[in-house]
Design a protein around this motif. Structure first.
Motif, mmCIF file in Angstrom:
data_model
loop_
_atom_site.group_PDB
_atom_site.id
_atom_site.type_symbol
_atom_site.label_atom_id
_atom_site.label_comp_id
_atom_site.label_asym_id
_atom_site.label_seq_id
_atom_site.Cartn_x
_atom_site.Cartn_y
_atom_site.Cartn_z
ATOM 1 N N ALA A 1 0.833 -1.194 0.000
ATOM 2 C CA ALA A 1 0.000 0.000 0.000
ATOM 3 C C ALA A 1 0.871 1.247 0.000
ATOM 4 N N GLU A 2 1.930 1.188 0.861
ATOM 5 C CA GLU A 2 2.837 2.337 0.924
ATOM 6 C C GLU A 2 3.468 2.591 -0.437
ATOM 7 N N LEU A 3 3.927 1.460 -1.017
ATOM 8 C CA LEU A 3 4.602 1.562 -2.310
ATOM 9 C C LEU A 3 3.668 2.123 -3.366
ATOM 10 N N THR A 4 2.444 1.579 -3.391
ATOM 11 C CA THR A 4 1.473 2.034 -4.377
ATOM 12 C C THR A 4 1.235 3.520 -4.213
ATOM 13 N N ALA A 5 1.069 3.905 -2.932
ATOM 14 C CA ALA A 5 0.807 5.316 -2.653
ATOM 15 C C ALA A 5 1.991 6.156 -3.114
ATOM 16 N N ALA A 6 3.214 5.674 -2.763
ATOM 17 C CA ALA A 6 4.405 6.427 -3.128
ATOM 18 C C ALA A 6 4.503 6.557 -4.633
ATOM 19 N N ASN A 7 4.232 5.453 -5.309
ATOM 20 C CA ASN A 7 4.282 5.452 -6.778
ATOM 21 C C ASN A 7 3.308 6.459 -7.352
ATOM 22 N N ARG A 8 2.081 6.400 -6.756
ATOM 23 C CA ARG A 8 1.045 7.278 -7.256
ATOM 24 C C ARG A 8 1.460 8.730 -7.033
ATOM 25 N N GLU A 9 2.033 8.977 -5.826
ATOM 26 C CA GLU A 9 2.454 10.323 -5.466
ATOM 27 C C GLU A 9 3.548 10.796 -6.425
#
Lengths: 871, 147
Positions: A645-653
């Motif tokens: 989730a963190e990674l996805t969020a970071a990627n999205r960000e």
């Protein structure tokens, strides 16, 4: 040419020569009489003689040379023959010979009339014999006669005085003239004869040649036929010398012609046994003796011929006497045929003997039930000979009932097409007999049933004996059985008891051993719950130590066992099996113990429940480990979910950051750039000194910033999006990219070498971006080389296959190699090689995204090598 | 005969000034209508809201449309333009700072006639904008739009 023709020709030529010579002498002497003075007479006489000799020798030469040589071969044509052949056989030269006669005659007339010497007004007709003779010799009768006619008329008119008229001629002149005419006639006729002969001869020679050719062709055909005939052949002359043998002959026996040049040698070698040889020789002689007439082949019999390789071949010989007395002999290899024949005869003989001597009854019937064969035994049984039986049916030979039995079995075999073994009871001569019969079909070549064969054994006596023996045995057996039974019963009971005892002892021993050492806790109790046995593990688990438990009550040993368990025990004693795969116990000391247990009843010999068996396994450690694993897994899973989730969020960000950068960061830069320019354009005149330069720096700075933003975006996008692995041909890609670069900078002189096979698995667009960056770098850093060289090649080491891009460009200082792949880090100054330092960072990110590795090596001014490997 | 104007939809004042400056150089700045957000752009084209009037106004020759706009984004504006009968054939050039692949793809999918990236350097920007205007005002033949 036959000698008869030649003789006749000679005779004719001689005759003609005789007549010609006589008339010449007579005419010329008459002519000489006209001369009065002796010197001219002598001179003329000599000339006349020389002239005659010349003419006659010419005639002789011609006459002799046109006679063809008496030879078989076609003689070579001489030049004269050729000329004459042309004159005789072609129509156009024939006309030419007429013209020649006329012209020659006219020429001679002209010569005579212009002669300076006056021959006392003699006509000198003799001169005209020459044109007549030549015309006749060359052209035959026609031109000869023409020459004669023209000559005689012209002479009469122009030469013989009184000239220019046909009348009033002196009688001696007329005589000479008539002699000339006669001479002309004779010469023409003689020449014609020669021509005819010549023509006939030529035709004959042609025919001969054609016949010769046909003969040669026929001989060639015969020779080929002989050589390639698929049967062995040899040709021997009447003196027994072998003239020729063909290829098949050499193959069949293995002997070459020069090995056995005569029939005697042949016999010596091929019949090594003297007795056989003598027999073969006499057989051969007899065959030759009864040869009826030439050109008629006869069978010369069979011979056993020893071949060169030591084998023996049975050969049938056919020989034929040819018209020249030679023998053409044909050898046919019949070894196989004779062997087959012998085998068949042998088999027939054996079969006949078996049929005749077998004790069985053997018959052969056609499919429609008619007898075809009956062996002697069957004949004896029926009291008939074979002739009587053959052609009859079962109905003719047996009573109706028996015939029906036979026919029924026959029909069965006909229907199933399979052999059948059965017992048949037949009435023969009033006696009922039992037969064991075997009936089987015999098929013809096409697979249809041709015959039914029946082999039958008379088993009537055996049957009867069997029946008697059986009843006798039955009586005996009954009596003996009664006595035996009692004895046996006692014995068996004794043995069984002993064996059981032994088995029991062994079994008990095994069982106690088994229980003692079983790797689980195990105890056996009787109905009163007293220990019967307990395994060592049981004692250890329940810390019974060295206590003797056997015989003691379970509840006495473990007083803590509660009512719940006692109820369970009672259930089991009632016949139930109770078990639990995992059960939690809290011991006295508070320790938690996990057990897997099972309690089941055991039965005694009568099938009654004799007690219970308790089985328990301590699974605490296993249980604890399992729980630990569960806990760890859950934890891990939770962390993975969180991290994802963190990674996805970071990627999205990161993505939205890049998007914002792309949109919003450029606008202020554009404003800086644009208004700076506007300032220069609108107020450039008012700007003093450095002010203008500062504005230029603002513009340059904004441009540089724009490039850096573009680089940053390129880097962030380089590995964005899903990856589609596929097979990539790097050869095609490298050549295409390099050609593109060469097209953009045609002034650069760059040589490149690309290995012929470079294939990787990866995302095509990403790998292309990586390769483009590597090649662009190589292109850029070789820009100061006169002879730039870029290589794309494969390298192998123990771990992987590397794809390498190397160049001979500016290279780099290896001590700074660590910075190569970091974004915006550059190892060259901007004015040396321009760039923003994003290319190699992009390449590395792409290779890492693929799970691959990239390495760089190089030295200052010695080129660089970048190698990557993909899994 | 159509009113030969260009509609520029641009929220960044600096960009607007630079673009107008560029157009001024080719003497067509006086034929530019500038709208600063997406909603206004839609209202302007469809004669709604603040632009409601009895007579339908003429459509511009071309719309130069930025993507990052307040209220309605450029792509949303484009979608409305294409779904409306009156403006469905109106030439629209997306003029943006973005070089994002997805923006370009999306613009063409919705029905942009052209996608042009605003260059960072003013000289290039001026060149691009003046060429665009000349092309859409003089060279391009617009479709015969039904009222």
């Amino acid at each position: 040419m036959k000698s008869i023709t030649r003789n006749r020709f000679i005779a004719q030529a001689t005759l003609w020569y005789f007549l010609l010579a006589i008339s010449w002498i007579f005419l010329s002497d008459r002519l000489l009489m006209a001369f009065i003075d002796v010197p001219s007479l002598v001179w003329l006489s000599t000339a006349k003689g020389i002239f005659f000799v010349l003419v006659s020798s010419a005639c002789f030469t011609l006459a002799l040379r046109i006679v063809p040589a008496d030879d078989h071969r076609a003689p070579a044509r001489t030049r004269e023959e050729a000329i004459i052949d042309v004159l005789i056989s072609h129509p156009w030269p024939r006309l030419l010979s007429y013209a020649f006669a006329v012209v020659l005659t006219l020429v001679m007339l002209f010569v005579r009339m212009r002669m300076p010497v006056d021959f006392d007004e003699r006509p000198l007709l003799l001169l005209f014999v020459l044109p007549i003779s030549l015309a006749a010799l060359l052209g035959g009768l026609g031109p000869g006669l023409i020459a004669t006619a023209i000559t005689s008329l012209l002479c009469l008119y122009f030469i013989i005085p009184p000239v220019h008229g046909f009348v009033g001629k002196a009688s001696h002149d007329l005589f000479q003239w008539s002699m000339l005419v006669l001479d002309g006639l004779i010469i023409s006729l003689a020449s014609e004869t020669i021509h005819r002969l010549r023509y006939r001869e030529q035709t004959r020679r042609q025919q001969l040649e054609e016949t010769n050719q046909a003969l040669r062709a026929s001989e060639e055909r015969f020779r080929r036929l002989f050589e390639n005939a698929p049967v062995a052949m040899s040709l021997a002359d009447s003196h027994s010398t072998i003239l020729a043998q063909n290829n098949r002959m050499s193959q069949l026996f293995g002997y070459a012609l020069d090995e056995l040049p005569t029939i005697a040698d042949w016999q010596q070698r091929t019949y090594p046994d003297p007795a056989v040889r003598a027999q073969a020789q006499s057989q051969w002689q007899q065959a030759l003796a009864r040869m009826p007439h030439p050109d008629h082949a006869i069978d010369a019999g069979e011979y056993r011929v020893s071949c060169k390789d030591g084998s023996e071949k049975i050969t049938q010989l056919f020989t034929c006497k040819l018209s020249d007395g030679s023998y053409l002999t044909t050898f046919i290899d019949i070894t196989e045929r004779v062997r087959d024949r012998t085998t068949i005869l042998d088999r027939e003989r054996k079969l006949g003997a078996i049929i005749d001597n077998t004790l069985a009854l053997l018959s052969l019937k056609t499919a429609d039930g008619r007898y075809n064969l009956a062996n002697p035994n069957l004949q004896r049984l029926l009291g008939m000979d074979e002739k009587t039986i053959v052609g009859k049916t079962d109905t003719d030979l047996f009573p109706a009932e028996s015939a029906e039995v036979l026919r029924a079995n026959d029909r069965k075999v006909l229907a199933t097409q399979r052999p059948c073994t059965t017992e048949e009871i037949l009435v023969v001569k009033g006696r009922s007999l039992t037969f064991a019969s075997n009936i089987f079909p015999i098929f013809d070549r096409h697979g249809a049933i041709a015959y039914l064969c029946r082999i039958a054994h008379d088993i009537s006596e055996r049957k009867q004996a069997e029946a008697e023996l059986k009843s006798l045995l039955e009586q005996q057996q009954e009596a003996r059985l009664a006595a035996l039974n009692q004895m046996q019963d006692a014995n068996i009971a004794w043995a069984r008891a002993k064996a059981t005892l032994k088995i029991l002892q062994e079994s008990e021993e095994r069982l106690s051993l088994f229980i003692e050492h079983a790797p689980v806790a195990l105890a056996m109790f009787d109905r009163q719950m007293c220990y019967l046995a307990a395994s060592r593990r049981w004692r250890d688990d329940y810390t019974l130590g060295g206590q003797t438990v056997v015989g003691r009550s379970y509840y006495e040993v473990f007083p803590e066992i509660g009512a719940t368990w006692q109820a369970v025990h009672r259930r089991v004693l009632a016949g139930e099996v109770v078990r639990a795969d995992e059960d939690r116990f809290v011991r006295d000391n508070g320790r938690v113990q996990w057990l897997r247990w099972e309690i089941r009843p055991w039965c005694d010999a009568d099938g009654e429940v004799g007690g219970i068996v308790i089985f328990a396994e301590d699974i605490t450690r296993f249980k604890e480990a399992e729980e630990e694993v569960h806990r760890l897994n859950a934890d891990l899973e939770r962390r993975v979910v969180e991290r994802t989730a963190e990674l996805t969020a970071a990627n999205r960000e990161l993505d939205s950051f890049a998007y914002a950068v792309s949109h919003d960061l450029r606008a202020p830069l554009r404003a800086m750039n644009g208004f700076s320019r506007a300032l220069i354009e609108d107020h450039g005149g008012q700007l003093q000194g450095e002010a203008r330069m500062f504005l230029e720096q603002i513009i340059a700075g904004s441009r540089k910033m724009g490039e850096l933003i573009d680089g940053l975006l390129t880097l962030s996008r380089s590995i964005r999006g899903p990856m589609r692995r596929q097979r990539i041909d790097l050869v095609e890609m490298s050549v295409r990219l390099l050609s593109e670069m060469a097209g953009n900078e045609p002034e650069r002189k760059v040589r490149w070498e690309v290995d012929p096979e470079l294939v990787v698995q990866g995302d095509a667009s990403m790998i292309e971006a990586a390769l483009r960056n590597l090649l662009a770098n190589a292109w850029k850093y070789t820009s100061r080389r006169e002879e730039a060289l870029i290589r794309v090649h494969v390298a192998h080491d123990s771990e992987a296959t590397w794809i390498c891009v190397s160049d001979n460009g500016a290279g780099f200082d290896p001590s700074h190699a660590g910075k190569l792949f970091q974004p915006f880090q550059r190892l060259h100054r901007q004015e040396e090689f321009p760039g923003i330092g994003i290319g190699l960072a992009t390449v590395q990110r792409i290779i890492h995204r693929h799970g691959g590795t990239i390495t760089a090596s190089g030295r200052v001014d010695a080129g660089a090598i970048f190698c990557f490997s993909l899994p | 005969m159509r009113n030969k104007t260009i509609l520029l939809v641009e929220d960044n004042l600096q960009d607007e000034m630079l673009i107008l400056r560029a157009l001024n150089k080719v003497n067509i700045a006086n034929r530019i209508d500038v709208i600063r957000d997406g909603q206004q752009a839609v209202d302007f084209l469809l004669n709604r809201g603040a632009y409601l009037q009895s007579q339908l106004s003429e459509l511009p020759m071309v719309v130069l449309l930025d993507i990052g706009l307040p209220k309605l984004s450029g792509l949303e504006v484009l979608k409305i333009i294409r779904t409306n009968w009156r403006t469905r054939l109106l030439p629209v050039v997306v003029l943006t700072s973005s070089d994002e692949e997805r923006d370009r793809q999306r613009s063409y999918e919705i029905g942009a006639n052209s996608f042009v990236r605003k260059p960072l350097d003013f000289v290039e920007l001026a060149d691009t904008v003046s060429r665009l205007s000349i092309y859409w005002l003089s060279i391009n033949e617009p479709p015969e739009n039904s009222p």
